[in-house]
Design a protein around this motif. Structure first.
Motif, short mmCIF file in Angstrom:
data_model
loop_
_atom_site.label_atom_id
_atom_site.label_comp_id
_atom_site.label_asym_id
_atom_site.label_seq_id
_atom_site.Cartn_x
_atom_site.Cartn_y
_atom_site.Cartn_z
N HIS B 317 34.24 7.03 58.85
CA HIS B 317 32.96 7.61 58.45
C HIS B 317 31.76 6.89 59.04
N LEU B 318 32.07 5.81 59.73
CA LEU B 318 30.97 4.99 60.24
C LEU B 318 29.97 5.82 61.05
N ASN B 319 30.49 6.62 61.97
CA ASN B 319 29.55 7.34 62.84
C ASN B 319 28.68 8.32 62.07
N GLU B 320 29.24 8.88 60.96
CA GLU B 320 28.40 9.78 60.17
C GLU B 320 27.24 9.01 59.55
N HIS B 321 27.60 7.87 58.94
CA HIS B 321 26.58 7.15 58.20
C HIS B 321 25.49 6.60 59.09
N ILE B 322 25.92 6.07 60.21
CA ILE B 322 24.93 5.38 61.03
C ILE B 322 24.43 6.30 62.13
N ASN B 323 25.00 7.51 62.13
CA ASN B 323 24.54 8.57 63.03
C ASN B 323 24.67 8.21 64.52
N TRP B 324 25.82 7.70 64.89
CA TRP B 324 26.09 7.41 66.30
C TRP B 324 27.22 8.28 66.81
N GLN B 325 27.23 8.48 68.11
CA GLN B 325 28.35 9.22 68.67
C GLN B 325 29.59 8.35 68.67
N LYS B 326 30.75 9.02 68.81
CA LYS B 326 32.04 8.31 68.74
C LYS B 326 32.13 7.17 69.75
N VAL B 327 31.76 7.48 71.02
CA VAL B 327 31.92 6.49 72.09
C VAL B 327 31.12 5.24 71.77
N ARG B 328 29.88 5.49 71.35
CA ARG B 328 29.00 4.38 71.06
C ARG B 328 29.56 3.55 69.90
N SER B 329 29.98 4.21 68.84
CA SER B 329 30.52 3.49 67.69
C SER B 329 31.69 2.63 68.12
N LYS B 330 32.50 3.20 69.00
CA LYS B 330 33.68 2.47 69.42
C LYS B 330 33.30 1.23 70.23
N THR B 331 32.35 1.40 71.17
CA THR B 331 31.90 0.26 71.97
C THR B 331 31.42 -0.87 71.06
N ILE B 332 30.59 -0.49 70.11
CA ILE B 332 29.99 -1.50 69.24
C ILE B 332 31.06 -2.16 68.37
N LEU B 333 31.92 -1.34 67.84
CA LEU B 333 32.99 -1.85 67.00
C LEU B 333 33.84 -2.85 67.78
N ASP B 334 34.19 -2.48 69.01
CA ASP B 334 35.00 -3.36 69.84
C ASP B 334 34.28 -4.67 70.12
N LEU B 335 32.99 -4.55 70.43
CA LEU B 335 32.22 -5.75 70.75
C LEU B 335 32.19 -6.69 69.55
N ALA B 336 31.97 -6.11 68.37
CA ALA B 336 31.91 -6.91 67.15
C ALA B 336 33.26 -7.58 66.89
N LEU B 337 34.31 -6.84 67.11
CA LEU B 337 35.66 -7.39 66.90
C LEU B 337 35.94 -8.54 67.85
N LYS B 338 35.62 -8.30 69.15
CA LYS B 338 35.89 -9.30 70.17
C LYS B 338 35.17 -10.61 69.85
N ASN B 339 33.98 -10.46 69.26
CA ASN B 339 33.18 -11.65 68.96
C ASN B 339 33.50 -12.22 67.58
N ASN B 340 34.53 -11.72 66.95
CA ASN B 340 34.91 -12.18 65.61
C ASN B 340 33.80 -12.04 64.58
N MET B 341 32.99 -11.01 64.72
CA MET B 341 31.92 -10.82 63.75
C MET B 341 32.41 -9.99 62.57
N ILE B 342 33.44 -9.16 62.82
CA ILE B 342 33.94 -8.30 61.74
C ILE B 342 35.47 -8.38 61.69
N SER B 343 35.98 -7.94 60.57
CA SER B 343 37.42 -7.76 60.50
C SER B 343 37.68 -6.39 59.90
N ILE B 344 38.79 -5.79 60.25
CA ILE B 344 39.10 -4.47 59.72
C ILE B 344 40.41 -4.55 58.94
#
Ligand code: ATP
Ligand code: MG
Lengths: 245, 386
Positions: B317-344
């Motif tokens: 639901h992330l893209n709905e809430h933050i109103n981003w397209q899928k590709v963009r959400s994925k890029t950001i999510l990946d970047l955050a993960l790679k940098n150990n900023m988030i966990s899923i």
């Protein structure tokens, strides 16, 4: 006791393209004051300073520094130009800009050496910019650039300091740092002349003030002449600022 | 390589160095156009000098022509001072007039003057070795080599003597004046050197190449360094490189040497303009993209910090809430993960301790208006940049 006059301006008229922007200015700046020059944009504040420093040629009038023409007293005077007057993309470092302050005492051809470098580093230290000494000047924030200019003036080790809007675009902490340095200069017996725009802080920072708008409106101690009447005369509109509180 | 070939390359290189030095200061003073004006308006000076001396290489002719260059500068400044037109307009008014006077003088006397406009504009480097300097019967080399060599020696001498004065008056003319280094003297000194160099070089390489050699190497060097001395050295190197490679390009294509050198200068500038590490177009575009992604990353982390509600943090639901397209959400999510900023866990995104610390600091900087600090923070926190 009569105070010594640091800078005396008589009947000064300055024109750009034959259009006068300063009319018949008479001004005496006593030694040891911390003086604000106030006036609206385009009033001729920068022009006045540039004329005193011989950067502009007046069409009439004379200027003396401790009783002699400026050309003979250069070593007694330091100058901080308005920040926007230089190209900050110029390929040079903070330290190098401060070193430029020593060029005057070196004279033509002679190059700066270790002594000049040491003086420049000390000046950088005083304004808290030592960690940035090797930064390219475009990579400094506006406030940091202003501190570099201040350091460059300090390194000139002068008796009279002219500063064109040193508080332009700086944050509160830099403003306090700068004003403390200016007050320290006055304490050391130096004369400091500052173009200033923030009228609220005039009584707090300065002990002397000159109102300027093409003509000289008034000059004297802040406590005697910094009032609504002079402000109105200078700024045109009916100026009411509760400066007393 | 034949002797003539070596001499041509030597002359071209010396011209390049002699031009790069004043050129660096012209570029920094934003006066590139004035060199164009000088190079054209010296024509009448050269023609009149030629009538008097009957020798294109006479020092008197060089001085007369250089004087025309100075007159151009004075005229331009005079017109500009009237406040009626801007500097570029003033330049555009002055030099065509002077240039056309030169053209008319040549046309009127075409029969007895061996001078033509083409030669002045384009020069002919290939012929330079034929005009030799003889001292008591001994051949000491091409005249152009001696002329440009002497000019270069003087230029370097002046540069070393007045480097600090030139620097301070270029950076801050007001300070220079208040310190007693008359900006007018330095300005006209620089204009004189530029004029003399132009005149000394035009016979060999032509007016157009002179302009190119003054401006292009300096403009290229400007993109690469933040140090004036280094900028001078780079300009000189670029000038020499273009001179020599341009010579061989001409040799290979059987084309004009001056034209080939100019082409090399252009190519060199273009390459650096595209690929320079900091000021180059590609670096700038890359940095912009990186900045954009990283701002989005911070926005995303802020969102996570502000919303404890699991629905708001569900991967789907992330893209709905933050109103981003899928590709963009994925890029950001990946970047955050790679940098150990988030966990899923369980498809629910949460901030890690590191992510939380980063976000808290970032908010602090944003509300205290110290956005610049965030850049330093990124250096500390990021393993991978956007
Ligand atoms: N180089 C110039 N050529 C022509 N006119 C100029 C030039 N410099 C300044 N002026 C004019 O002279 C007047 C005074 O300018 P000056 O820079 O001294 O004002 P100022 O009081 O310092 O203003 P500010 O508060 O904006 O710095 C203005 O009307 C300005 O337009
Ligand atoms: Mg001003």
């Amino acid at each position: 006791m009569k105070q010594k006059i640091a800078v005396q301006v008589d009947d000064l008229t300055v024109a750009y393209n034959y259009k006068p922007v300063l009319w018949d200015i008479d001004l005496e700046i006593p030694e040891g004051v911390l003086m604000a020059i106030v006036g609206p944009n385009g009033a001729g504040k920068s022009t006045l300073i540039k004329s005193i420093l011989g950067i502009l040629k007046p069409i009439a009038g004379s200027i003396s520094v401790y009783g002699k023409p400026y050309e003979k007293q250069r070593s007694l005077v330091a100058y901080v130009p308005q920040k926007g007057s230089v190209d900050w993309d110029f390929p040079t470092t903070a330290l190098d800009v401060v070193m430029m302050g020593t060029y005057g005492s070196l004279g033509w051809i002679k190059r700066p050496g270790q002594k000049e470098k040491k003086a420049a580093l000390e000046a950088l230290e005083k304004v808290g910019m030592l960690p940035f000494k090797n930064r390219q000047i475009s990579q400094l924030s506006g406030g940091q650039q202003q501190r570099i200019f201040l350091a460059r003036a300090l390194v000139q080790d002068a008796s009279i300091y002219f500063m064109d809007e040193p508080f332009q675009g700086v944050d509160a902490s830099t403003e306090i740092a700068i004003i403390n340095i200016l007050k320290a200069l006055r304490k050391a017996g130096k004369t400091v002349i500052v173009v200033h725009h923030d009228l609220q802080t005039v009584p707090e920072y300065f002990d002397w003030v000159t109102f300027l708008n093409v003509k000289k409106i008034a000059t004297g101690p802040v406590k005697d002449i910094f009032n609504d009447d002079n402000l109105t005369k200078t700024y045109g509109i009916n100026y009411k600022v509760s400066i007393q509180e | 390589m034949s002797n003539a070939q070596i001499e041509i390359q030597l002359i071209a290189s010396l011209v390049a160095i002699a031009c790069a030095i004043p050129g660096t200061f012209l570029v920094l003073r934003k006066m590139a156009m004035i060199s164009d004006a000088i190079s054209h308006s010296i024509l009448p000076g050269i023609v009149i000098g030629f009538f008097i001396t009957q020798d294109l290489n006479s020092p008197l002719l060089i001085l007369l022509a250089a004087l025309t260059g100075i007159i151009t500068v004075v005229l331009v400044e005079y017109i500009q001072k009237t406040g009626l037109v801007k500097e570029d307009t003033a330049i555009g008014l002055v030099f065509p007039i002077l240039f056309s006077i030169g053209v008319i003088l040549i046309a009127k006397n075409a029969n007895d003057v061996h001078l033509d406009v083409d030669a002045v504009l384009l020069g002919e480097l290939a012929f330079a070795p034929f005009d030799r300097l003889m001292i008591s019967g001994v051949d000491v080399g091409p005249k152009s080599l001696w002329i440009i060599g002497s000019i270069l020696v003087i230029t370097i001498g002046l540069l070393i003597a007045f480097f600090k004065e030139l620097k301070v008056s270029t950076f801050d003319a007001g300070l220079a004046a208040s310190l007693g280094f008359s900006p007018a003297i330095l300005h006209y000194g620089l204009m004189t050197v530029s004029s003399v160099t132009t005149v000394g070089a035009f016979d060999a390489v032509g007016a157009i190449l002179v302009v190119a050699l003054m401006i292009a190497p300096a403009a290229t060097a400007y993109l690469l360094t933040t140090n004036l001395k280094r900028m001078l050295v780079y300009s000189v190197c670029f000038g020499i490189f273009s001179a020599i490679s341009g010579y061989w390009l001409a040799h290979w294509l059987d084309a004009s040497i001056a034209g080939s050198i100019t082409t090399m200068l252009g190519l060199l500038f273009l390459t650096v303009y595209l690929f320079a590490p900091n000021k180059g177009i590609i670096a700038v575009l890359y940095r912009e993209k990186q900045q954009r992604t990283e701002v989005l990353l911070i926005t995303f982390l802020l969102h996570l910090k502000n919303h404890n509600d699991e629905r708001e943090r569900h991967v789907n639901h992330l893209n709905e809430h933050i109103n981003w397209q899928k590709v963009r959400s994925k890029t950001i999510l990946d970047l955050a993960l790679k940098n150990n900023m988030i966990s899923i866990g369980n498809k629910i995104v949460s901030l890690t301790e590191k992510g939380d610390e980063f976000t808290t600091q970032a908010i602090d900087y944003i509300i205290t208006n110290e956005d610049a600090q965030i850049e330093h923070m990124k250096d500390d926190f990021f393993l991978f940049r956007g």
